[in-house]
Design a protein around this motif. Sequence first.
Motif, PDB file in Angstrom:
ATOM      1  N   ARG A   1      48.783  37.483  34.275  1.00  0.00           N
ATOM      2  CA  ARG A   1      47.355  37.390  34.024  1.00  0.00           C
ATOM      3  C   ARG A   1      46.609  37.329  35.336  1.00  0.00           C
ATOM      4  O   ARG A   1      47.112  36.872  36.347  1.00  0.00           O
ATOM      5  N   ARG A   2      45.389  37.770  35.308  1.00  0.00           N
ATOM      6  CA  ARG A   2      44.581  37.764  36.505  1.00  0.00           C
ATOM      7  C   ARG A   2      43.599  36.610  36.401  1.00  0.00           C
ATOM      8  O   ARG A   2      42.851  36.507  35.445  1.00  0.00           O
ATOM      9  N   GLY A   3      43.631  35.718  37.351  1.00  0.00           N
ATOM     10  CA  GLY A   3      42.731  34.571  37.283  1.00  0.00           C
ATOM     11  C   GLY A   3      41.702  34.623  38.378  1.00  0.00           C
ATOM     12  O   GLY A   3      41.616  35.605  39.111  1.00  0.00           O
ATOM     13  N   GLU A   4      40.932  33.570  38.506  1.00  0.00           N
ATOM     14  CA  GLU A   4      39.925  33.525  39.561  1.00  0.00           C
ATOM     15  C   GLU A   4      40.625  33.278  40.904  1.00  0.00           C
ATOM     16  O   GLU A   4      41.714  32.676  40.933  1.00  0.00           O
ATOM     17  N   TYR A   5      40.019  33.737  42.015  1.00  0.00           N
ATOM     18  CA  TYR A   5      40.585  33.427  43.324  1.00  0.00           C
ATOM     19  C   TYR A   5      40.227  31.987  43.656  1.00  0.00           C
ATOM     20  O   TYR A   5      39.080  31.568  43.522  1.00  0.00           O
ATOM     21  N   ILE A   6      41.231  31.215  44.037  1.00  0.00           N
ATOM     22  CA  ILE A   6      40.968  29.829  44.430  1.00  0.00           C
ATOM     23  C   ILE A   6      41.388  29.665  45.883  1.00  0.00           C
ATOM     24  O   ILE A   6      42.529  29.963  46.240  1.00  0.00           O
ATOM     25  N   ASP A   7      40.464  29.219  46.709  1.00  0.00           N
ATOM     26  CA  ASP A   7      40.757  29.000  48.118  1.00  0.00           C
ATOM     27  C   ASP A   7      41.865  27.941  48.221  1.00  0.00           C
ATOM     28  O   ASP A   7      41.708  26.835  47.689  1.00  0.00           O
TER      29      ASP A   7
END
Length: 400
Positions: free
Chosen positions: A32-38
């Motif tokens: 799955r593609r999730g949000e980018y998290i720093d």
Amino acid sequence: MASYKYSVYNSAKQGNRGGGGGRGRSGGGNKRRGEYIDPARFVQAAKPIEETQYEAKHRFADFEVASIIHDNLTAKGYEFPSAIQDQTIPMALEGHDMIGIANTGTGKTAAFGIPIAHALITRQNAKALIVAPTRELAQQIEDEMRSIGKGGGFTGALLIGGTGMGSQLRDLRNKPRIVIGTPGRIKDHMERGTLKLDQFNMVVLDEVDRMLDMGFVNDVSSILDEMNPIRQSFFFSATMDPRVQGLIRTFSKDPQTVSVKSGDSSQNVNQDIVRASGTSEKMAKLHDILLDEKVGKVIVFDETQRSVERLSNELIARGFSADAIHGGKSQGQRQRALDSFKASRTKILVATDVAARGIDVADISHVINFSQPQSYQDYVHRIGRAGRAGKIGHALTFVG
Ligand code: AMP
């Protein structure tokens, strides 16, 4: 004065919800593609929160409920009501619709469980439905309701997926006055005509925010639509975002709200990252971490059912005491894995996000994110499993 020592935690407030919704979030083999998290957000020293000393206004003895409930609470060792119980129970006994802003660990189950058991014992026409997002949570609620209502003379049915229909159909034929279940299976029984809800006049939606996250909004709405329109409703949610508010507005009448003031559980957790690239380096580092004597009971999160299964097998092959929990396992397998983890027979539980929801295990020392969560909100849910009951927990997140 009566005081109840209770540490209350809260999950993250609203943030970006990556990963969409839908029931298949923990699903098959798809990445799955999730949000980018720093990655910097995965590093933080614990800032322990002081345990909240809640001064209860009532004792359990003050609540005017069937005497058998008082006996059962005493047998359970419940001495003082927690904040959510202290404030919810009196208003619920007056018949109000209730909104509880509280999460697992606050004693929310008994906050709705005591008034419901009292109604079932004292009013022959009372019938209650309790809806929870996961099988594990539904099972935990059933256990709690059984012990609160023991000897009260009402029967129940637990309607969850992953178990055979046979025993559920038998329980339903016995005309249960309390039905506890997950939305999908409840809906199944409604469609088969084996569950009729028009006589049910009490309802609890537990962890409403998670049910909506998991894509259950339509199921939940159609369940509520089928119920007796004259009813008492309870809504419990860790967060109160506009979706949750919208659902409550549609399905409640002049609700009273009780909010358990709480901090963010991630404050109680030492958070750090582990740099590794490629599967073999990740495995080697995970192996070393798990050998560390400071590491006690661990939940390791991975992305898909398949990767969770593979990782658990690999850890077992390496001699670790591990088990897997994900949506592809039968309910019996999931419950056995959970019981064994709770009883500390298994040290490492490898899990998908959805399977781990609602799990109430007090003594987890480490949460390891073998794969990154889909959103920062999922991250906070994950790491909140460590650092419970006033202890400092640890979270380690693998980054490439
Ligand atoms: P819950 O938030 O309902 O999942 O409850 C969390 C844990 O606290 C469960 O293990 C309950 O059995 C326990 N608990 C709930 N209420 C009380 C109480 N008033 N006194 C002691 N333990 C409680």
